[in-house]
Write a protein that holds these residues in place. Sequence first.
Motif, PDB file in Angstrom:
ATOM      1  N   VAL A   1       0.784  -1.308  -0.261  1.00 25.68           N
ATOM      2  CA  VAL A   1       0.241   0.120   0.105  1.00 25.68           C
ATOM      3  C   VAL A   1       0.723   1.867  -0.229  1.00 25.68           C
ATOM      4  O   VAL A   1       0.233   2.350  -0.396  1.00 25.68           O
ATOM      5  CB  VAL A   1      -0.445   0.170   1.311  1.00 25.68           C
TER       6      VAL A   1
ATOM      7  N   ARG B   1       2.612   2.160  -2.824  1.00 31.56           N
ATOM      8  CA  ARG B   1       1.639   2.734  -4.117  1.00 31.56           C
ATOM      9  C   ARG B   1       1.286   4.349  -4.047  1.00 31.56           C
ATOM     10  O   ARG B   1       1.028   5.356  -5.292  1.00 31.56           O
ATOM     11  CB  ARG B   1       0.781   1.511  -4.633  1.00 31.56           C
TER      12      ARG B   1
ATOM     13  N   GLN C   1       0.736  10.526  -6.500  1.00 30.84           N
ATOM     14  CA  GLN C   1       0.047  10.258  -5.555  1.00 30.84           C
ATOM     15  C   GLN C   1      -0.678  10.547  -3.790  1.00 30.84           C
ATOM     16  O   GLN C   1      -1.162  11.289  -3.435  1.00 30.84           O
ATOM     17  CB  GLN C   1      -0.265   8.953  -4.987  1.00 30.84           C
TER      18      GLN C   1
ATOM     19  N   ASP D   1      -9.882   6.722  -4.493  1.00 33.51           N
ATOM     20  CA  ASP D   1      -9.170   5.525  -5.461  1.00 33.51           C
ATOM     21  C   ASP D   1      -8.128   5.782  -4.376  1.00 33.51           C
ATOM     22  O   ASP D   1      -7.306   5.170  -5.109  1.00 33.51           O
ATOM     23  CB  ASP D   1      -9.720   5.808  -6.630  1.00 33.51           C
ATOM     24  N   SER D   2      -7.320   6.595  -3.851  1.00 34.28           N
ATOM     25  CA  SER D   2      -6.230   7.305  -3.685  1.00 34.28           C
ATOM     26  C   SER D   2      -5.705   5.747  -2.143  1.00 34.28           C
ATOM     27  O   SER D   2      -6.478   5.294  -1.803  1.00 34.28           O
ATOM     28  CB  SER D   2      -6.025   8.129  -2.201  1.00 34.28           C
ATOM     29  N   PRO D   3      -4.312   5.306  -2.639  1.00 30.79           N
ATOM     30  CA  PRO D   3      -4.544   3.822  -2.306  1.00 30.79           C
ATOM     31  C   PRO D   3      -3.858   4.470  -0.245  1.00 30.79           C
ATOM     32  O   PRO D   3      -4.466   2.952   0.305  1.00 30.79           O
ATOM     33  CB  PRO D   3      -2.867   3.661  -2.783  1.00 30.79           C
TER      34      PRO D   3
ATOM     35  N   GLU E   1      -6.706   2.892   2.444  1.00 30.07           N
ATOM     36  CA  GLU E   1      -6.564   0.773   2.592  1.00 30.07           C
ATOM     37  C   GLU E   1      -5.888   0.985   4.191  1.00 30.07           C
ATOM     38  O   GLU E   1      -5.694  -0.128   4.668  1.00 30.07           O
ATOM     39  CB  GLU E   1      -5.965   0.389   1.654  1.00 30.07           C
TER      40      GLU E   1
END
Length: 533
Positions: free
Chosen positions: A67, A70, A75, A139-141, A144
């Motif tokens: 995670v 990414r 990002q 949708d940002s990692p 998670e």
Amino acid sequence: MLNRRSFMAAAGTSLGLTALGLPVQSLADAGLKLGKPEGFSFDSLIEQAKELARKPYHQENKLPKDVLERIDYDQHGKIIFNTDNALFKDGPGEFPVTFFHLGRYFQIPVHTHVLEKSGDEWAAKEIVYDPDYFSMPKDSPARELPKGAGFAGFRFQESRFGDQKKLDWHKNDWVAFLGASYFRAIGELYQYGLSARGIAMDVAMPNAAEEFPTFTHFYFEPPSAFANDHQVTVYALLEGPGITGAFKFIMQRTNKVLMDIDSHVFLRRDVGRLGFAPLTSMYWFSESVKQTAIDWRPEVHDSDGLALWTGNGEHIWRPLVNPPHTSASAFSDKAPRGFGLLQRDRNFDHYLDGVNYERRPSLWVEPVGDWGEGAVQLIEIPTDDEIHDNVVAFWVPSAPAQKGNAYHFQYKLHWSADEPYPTTLGRCVATRLGRGGQPGQPRPQGVRKFMVEFSGGPLKDIPFGVKPEVVLWSSSGHFSYVFAEAVPDGVPGHWRAQFDFTSDSPQPVDMRLYLKNGDQTLTETWLYQYHPF
């Protein structure tokens, strides 16, 4: 070598009013989630560091690496802390705190705590990480990551009340702690540049890998609601495989940034090179040595020299170099008065770049108390780009750094445009190298011409017709065509020493120079490490 680019209203109520029995706005109401209170004092933090040093190093459970990987540069740039959630955004004090998010380049979480006072005791409540503190894509990692993942670091924003430049605190900060034990601040020229860190371990040691301990916990002390000292206080716990430590930072923001640092460190292992008050900067090239057409700009550096004020009162200037191989220089001293990495060249035309190299802060270390015997050591690492921090300077005690040792160092850090205690002698303002020999004659091989410029101090009072004497020394080789002359620019007190140097080996050569007139010393001492080529 480090990559340096991939590195509340005035009438608001506050935590600091608790002891006064006045209303307090809950941080939870302001958007931050807090953990349960635990007792805190700086003494207990020191004891905690000491106790940890007696145990094997244990890193807390790591976050999901896939995670974090990414959350790359792009990002990470899309994850913005919402200043509505800033700590102290409504006070107490002037300076709200915002937080950095974890990502590929900052994978070790730090835990941040706010202190509350009840009577004479402090209690610490952890600021629990929540992705809702940040603006980020759906949708940002980063979404998670587990609850309570922690932050990468923090920064103090500019004053809520504005300063002489009326900076908007939502968009401007003045000190940042991010990555390992690194931190940096701006000076009166409103620009970030070089960094400091808590400790340096085994930098450029041939048979040991450098260790980068981490500030794992930070504790924010609420300022007094009635104080007008423009300062903040932060405590930090340091830990790494070979070391632990407890630090107290009292940081003041006026026209410059002044930090009072109280550090206690404890060794888990022997350390070959243990550096205190380490400074980290970037030097690629300047007017001294520049390969033909290496870059379109005349100079690229965050700092152009190391300044020393020795225990016996000598002021020394050592221009930085970009060496062909990693180089370590040691300047032995006893009870040093100070040292720093400075940016003396403030002329925009010497850089021609919009990233403001001419405004980068100088950083000066002022020891508090007697530091005893040791050396200021300077590490210079070759680089072919400006993205790398390739210069490190720090204090190394003379006694071996052995497992079980405990150290207590206090010092001040001055983030400013110039050193805080400059010499009254003439100061070195340029070092220039060229081909040796005389115009109109064949230039001899292996001979290098030096022009070392000084300005100010008693140089302005030299009688007409009198030339200073050049006092020279080198560790090898020999000099010729040695003399001093006034620089023909009409500026009083602007002189240069000129000499040719012939090396007799390919090994680095240490040089020393100053100007005098009779028994009177006119300038600070210029030191240089020349790499024959």
